[in-house]
Design a protein around this motif. Structure first.
Motif, PDB file in Angstrom:
ATOM      1  N   THR A 181      39.089   9.884  47.227  1.00  0.00           N
ATOM      2  CA  THR A 181      38.141  11.162  47.146  1.00  0.00           C
ATOM      3  C   THR A 181      38.183  11.634  48.681  1.00  0.00           C
ATOM      4  OG1 THR A 181      36.988  10.218  45.156  1.00  0.00           O
ATOM      5  CG2 THR A 181      36.065  12.196  46.428  1.00  0.00           C
ATOM      6  N   LEU A 182      38.759  12.814  48.711  1.00  0.00           N
ATOM      7  CA  LEU A 182      38.758  13.081  50.016  1.00  0.00           C
ATOM      8  C   LEU A 182      37.241  14.301  50.070  1.00  0.00           C
ATOM      9  CD1 LEU A 182      42.164  14.041  50.446  1.00  0.00           C
ATOM     10  CD2 LEU A 182      41.070  12.012  51.106  1.00  0.00           C
ATOM     11  N   LEU A 183      36.262  14.202  50.894  1.00  0.00           N
ATOM     12  CA  LEU A 183      35.367  14.908  50.973  1.00  0.00           C
ATOM     13  C   LEU A 183      35.132  15.274  52.715  1.00  0.00           C
ATOM     14  CD1 LEU A 183      32.316  15.466  50.201  1.00  0.00           C
ATOM     15  CD2 LEU A 183      31.592  13.203  50.904  1.00  0.00           C
ATOM     16  N   HIS A 184      34.848  16.769  52.286  1.00  0.00           N
ATOM     17  CA  HIS A 184      34.261  17.438  53.613  1.00  0.00           C
ATOM     18  C   HIS A 184      33.109  18.066  53.341  1.00  0.00           C
ATOM     19  CE1 HIS A 184      34.257  19.927  57.013  1.00  0.00           C
ATOM     20  NE2 HIS A 184      34.082  21.119  56.621  1.00  0.00           N
ATOM     21  N   VAL A 185      32.207  17.943  54.431  1.00  0.00           N
ATOM     22  CA  VAL A 185      30.591  18.371  54.190  1.00  0.00           C
ATOM     23  C   VAL A 185      30.410  19.508  55.413  1.00  0.00           C
ATOM     24  CG1 VAL A 185      28.247  17.703  54.277  1.00  0.00           C
ATOM     25  CG2 VAL A 185      29.826  16.050  53.256  1.00  0.00           C
ATOM     26  N   ALA A 186      30.365  20.530  54.987  1.00  0.00           N
ATOM     27  CA  ALA A 186      29.959  21.777  55.906  1.00  0.00           C
ATOM     28  C   ALA A 186      28.363  21.837  56.020  1.00  0.00           C
ATOM     29  CB  ALA A 186      30.522  23.028  55.326  1.00  0.00           C
ATOM     30  N   PRO A 187      28.123  22.122  57.327  1.00  0.00           N
ATOM     31  CA  PRO A 187      26.591  22.518  57.676  1.00  0.00           C
ATOM     32  C   PRO A 187      25.897  23.283  56.620  1.00  0.00           C
ATOM     33  CG  PRO A 187      27.799  22.368  59.867  1.00  0.00           C
ATOM     34  CD  PRO A 187      28.804  22.227  58.614  1.00  0.00           C
ATOM     35  N   PRO A 188      24.779  23.307  56.239  1.00  0.00           N
ATOM     36  CA  PRO A 188      24.210  24.309  55.307  1.00  0.00           C
ATOM     37  C   PRO A 188      24.575  25.789  55.715  1.00  0.00           C
ATOM     38  CG  PRO A 188      22.588  22.561  55.922  1.00  0.00           C
ATOM     39  CD  PRO A 188      23.927  22.450  56.511  1.00  0.00           C
ATOM     40  N   GLU A 189      24.403  26.150  56.873  1.00  0.00           N
ATOM     41  CA  GLU A 189      24.584  27.611  57.460  1.00  0.00           C
ATOM     42  C   GLU A 189      25.908  27.945  57.376  1.00  0.00           C
ATOM     43  OE1 GLU A 189      24.918  24.769  60.951  1.00  0.00           O
ATOM     44  OE2 GLU A 189      23.501  24.805  59.216  1.00  0.00           O
ATOM     45  N   ARG A 190      26.972  27.088  57.000  1.00  0.00           N
ATOM     46  CA  ARG A 190      28.360  27.690  57.066  1.00  0.00           C
ATOM     47  C   ARG A 190      28.907  27.605  55.578  1.00  0.00           C
ATOM     48  NH1 ARG A 190      32.184  24.626  61.234  1.00  0.00           N
ATOM     49  NH2 ARG A 190      33.479  26.129  60.321  1.00  0.00           N
ATOM     50  N   ARG A 191      28.027  28.186  54.652  1.00  0.00           N
ATOM     51  CA  ARG A 191      28.860  28.511  53.510  1.00  0.00           C
ATOM     52  C   ARG A 191      29.819  29.510  53.188  1.00  0.00           C
ATOM     53  NH1 ARG A 191      25.295  25.808  49.936  1.00  0.00           N
ATOM     54  NH2 ARG A 191      23.217  25.257  50.796  1.00  0.00           N
ATOM     55  N   ALA A 192      30.426  29.560  52.311  1.00  0.00           N
ATOM     56  CA  ALA A 192      31.467  30.379  52.117  1.00  0.00           C
ATOM     57  C   ALA A 192      30.956  31.827  52.215  1.00  0.00           C
ATOM     58  CB  ALA A 192      32.100  30.370  50.673  1.00  0.00           C
ATOM     59  N   GLY A 193      31.520  32.661  53.252  1.00  0.00           N
ATOM     60  CA  GLY A 193      31.125  34.046  53.331  1.00  0.00           C
ATOM     61  C   GLY A 193      30.259  34.256  54.599  1.00  0.00           C
ATOM     62  N   SER A 194      29.907  33.179  55.015  1.00  0.00           N
ATOM     63  CA  SER A 194      28.876  33.531  56.003  1.00  0.00           C
ATOM     64  C   SER A 194      29.636  33.538  57.368  1.00  0.00           C
ATOM     65  CB  SER A 194      28.048  32.314  56.309  1.00  0.00           C
ATOM     66  OG  SER A 194      28.727  31.082  56.538  1.00  0.00           O
ATOM     67  N   GLU A 195      30.744  32.842  57.686  1.00  0.00           N
ATOM     68  CA  GLU A 195      31.463  33.053  58.853  1.00  0.00           C
ATOM     69  C   GLU A 195      32.938  33.074  58.400  1.00  0.00           C
ATOM     70  OE1 GLU A 195      30.746  30.538  61.896  1.00  0.00           O
ATOM     71  OE2 GLU A 195      28.353  30.908  61.824  1.00  0.00           O
ATOM     72  N   GLY A 196      33.468  33.822  57.422  1.00  0.00           N
ATOM     73  CA  GLY A 196      34.710  33.655  56.734  1.00  0.00           C
ATOM     74  C   GLY A 196      34.569  32.824  55.787  1.00  0.00           C
ATOM     75  N   ASP A 197      35.704  32.662  54.992  1.00  0.00           N
ATOM     76  CA  ASP A 197      35.760  31.789  53.650  1.00  0.00           C
ATOM     77  C   ASP A 197      35.680  30.247  54.229  1.00  0.00           C
ATOM     78  OD1 ASP A 197      36.946  32.224  50.485  1.00  0.00           O
ATOM     79  OD2 ASP A 197      35.585  30.998  51.060  1.00  0.00           O
ATOM     80  N   THR A 198      35.043  29.623  54.829  1.00  0.00           N
ATOM     81  CA  THR A 198      35.008  28.319  55.340  1.00  0.00           C
ATOM     82  C   THR A 198      35.376  27.488  54.409  1.00  0.00           C
ATOM     83  OG1 THR A 198      32.594  28.198  55.441  1.00  0.00           O
ATOM     84  CG2 THR A 198      33.686  28.895  57.266  1.00  0.00           C
ATOM     85  N   ASP A 199      34.720  27.695  53.084  1.00  0.00           N
ATOM     86  CA  ASP A 199      35.163  26.681  51.922  1.00  0.00           C
ATOM     87  C   ASP A 199      36.415  26.712  51.552  1.00  0.00           C
ATOM     88  OD1 ASP A 199      32.272  25.595  51.910  1.00  0.00           O
ATOM     89  OD2 ASP A 199      31.976  26.512  49.948  1.00  0.00           O
ATOM     90  N   ALA A 200      37.150  27.720  51.587  1.00  0.00           N
ATOM     91  CA  ALA A 200      38.286  28.006  51.431  1.00  0.00           C
ATOM     92  C   ALA A 200      39.376  27.400  52.291  1.00  0.00           C
ATOM     93  CB  ALA A 200      38.827  29.266  51.089  1.00  0.00           C
ATOM     94  N   ASP A 201      38.980  27.459  53.569  1.00  0.00           N
ATOM     95  CA  ASP A 201      39.678  26.781  54.875  1.00  0.00           C
ATOM     96  C   ASP A 201      39.812  25.346  54.603  1.00  0.00           C
ATOM     97  OD1 ASP A 201      39.951  29.363  55.598  1.00  0.00           O
ATOM     98  OD2 ASP A 201      38.755  29.238  57.336  1.00  0.00           O
ATOM     99  N   ALA A 202      38.378  24.712  54.361  1.00  0.00           N
ATOM    100  CA  ALA A 202      38.419  23.159  54.067  1.00  0.00           C
ATOM    101  C   ALA A 202      39.203  22.735  52.857  1.00  0.00           C
ATOM    102  CB  ALA A 202      37.038  23.010  53.848  1.00  0.00           C
ATOM    103  N   GLU A 203      39.116  23.621  51.837  1.00  0.00           N
ATOM    104  CA  GLU A 203      39.884  23.105  50.542  1.00  0.00           C
ATOM    105  C   GLU A 203      41.425  23.178  50.702  1.00  0.00           C
ATOM    106  OE1 GLU A 203      38.555  26.121  47.688  1.00  0.00           O
ATOM    107  OE2 GLU A 203      36.401  24.934  47.463  1.00  0.00           O
ATOM    108  N   ALA A 204      41.807  24.052  51.665  1.00  0.00           N
ATOM    109  CA  ALA A 204      43.284  24.183  51.979  1.00  0.00           C
ATOM    110  C   ALA A 204      43.642  22.770  52.639  1.00  0.00           C
ATOM    111  CB  ALA A 204      43.648  25.173  52.514  1.00  0.00           C
ATOM    112  N   GLN A 205      42.695  22.691  53.794  1.00  0.00           N
ATOM    113  CA  GLN A 205      43.228  21.528  54.615  1.00  0.00           C
ATOM    114  C   GLN A 205      43.050  20.360  53.805  1.00  0.00           C
ATOM    115  OE1 GLN A 205      41.495  21.554  58.706  1.00  0.00           O
ATOM    116  NE2 GLN A 205      40.251  23.015  57.996  1.00  0.00           N
TER     117      GLN A 205
END
Length: 284
Positions: A181-205
């Motif tokens: 299981t590959l897990l990335h945890v983003a800080p609460p303030e960096r949700r998707a849409g807050s500073e670009g689609d960071t969730d999508a970037d993490a999912e791609a990586q």
């Protein structure tokens, strides 16, 4: 490959050393030689009249050595005096170990589980990969928490250089790991849409990393969460039931060599699973 295996000669550690399944997992990792080390206090005097501390230590170490040799390992034994974590890490450097193994016994109830002092201090100062092996109290005697050490791996990454070093451990784990299981945890303030689609970037990586593991024959899932890193890693442990959590630990200056980051230390202290920590320094 060579491992330094720290033992306090207790029944708990003997349980781990006596587990054929655990030892087979180490062999699949690539370990074929083991330096079995016990560290005695410099205040213990073995030459006092009527004292047979040295003899009992040698007998117990010889018994554990035989358990390892019976499973095909080449074994050297060491009785050292001094501060345990310094002697363990010093031996690992001297023999150029590929892995350090320390046992950690949990305390009940489960939510009050803490890593032992020696294991914690080895983790803070090791410059080689460290496996913290969980040993729990069974109904009659100690038991290893997960006999199949690396069967299911939860890999936590922040995409840092040190996390990439930890991911490289899958090269050694591929014959022992069935599921990751590959897990990335983003800080609460960096949700998707807050500073670009960071969730999508993490999912791609994560998807790129998953492709690499799938090519090794490891069934892989990816998970992106937002929150406090340690809390989310431990929540993922509850959800996916890994046998080992794999993560990097970051150094904080040359004098102390390596201090566990708050996330690494919290996870190592509170996890029910084994933990495989990879330090940022040169380990091979």
């Amino acid at each position: 490959m060579r491992a330094v295996y720290a033992t306090d000669l207790s029944a708990a550690i003997e349980t781990a050393i006596g587990s054929q399944t655990c030892l087979e997992c180490l062999q699949r990792y690539g370990i074929d030689a083991i330096d079995l080390v016990t560290v005695t206090s410099p205040n213990v005097t073995t030459g006092m009249p009527g004292s047979d501390v040295g003899g009992r230590t040698k007998q117990a170490l010889a018994r554990q050595r035989r358990l390892l040799e019976d499973e095909g390992f080449t074994v050297e034994t060491h009785v050292l005096r001094g501060t345990p974590h310094r002697r363990i890490n010093g031996l690992a450097d001297r023999v150029n170990a590929d892995l350090i193994i320390v046992g950690s016994r949990g305390q009940s109830p489960l939510e009050q589980r803490f890593i032992g002092g020696t294991a914690r201090n080895v983790a803070r100062t090791a410059v080689r990969p460290l496996l913290v092996q969980r040993i729990v109290e069974g109904e009659k005697e100690p038991e290893v928490a997960n006999e199949h050490l690396f069967q299911r791996v939860l890999y936590a990454t922040d995409f840092s250089e040190n996390a990439e070093r930890a991911f490289d451990e899958f090269e050694q784990l591929q014959s022992a790991t069935e599921e990751a299981t590959l897990l990335h945890v983003a800080p609460p303030e960096r949700r998707a849409g807050s500073e670009g689609d960071t969730d999508a970037d993490a999912e791609a990586q994560l998807a790129e990393l998953a492709d690499r593991l799938e090519s090794l024959g490891i069934e892989t899932r990816t998970v992106v969460r937002a929150g406090e890193a340690a809390d989310e890693i431990l929540a993922a442990e509850e959800e996916f039931d890994p046998t080992t959590i794999l993560m990097g630990s970051r150094g904080q200056g040359p004098i102390r060599r390596l201090l566990l980051g708050s996330t690494s230390e919290t996870v190592t202290a509170r996890a029910r699973s084994n933990v495989l920590l990879v330090p940022p320094s040169k380990t091979r």
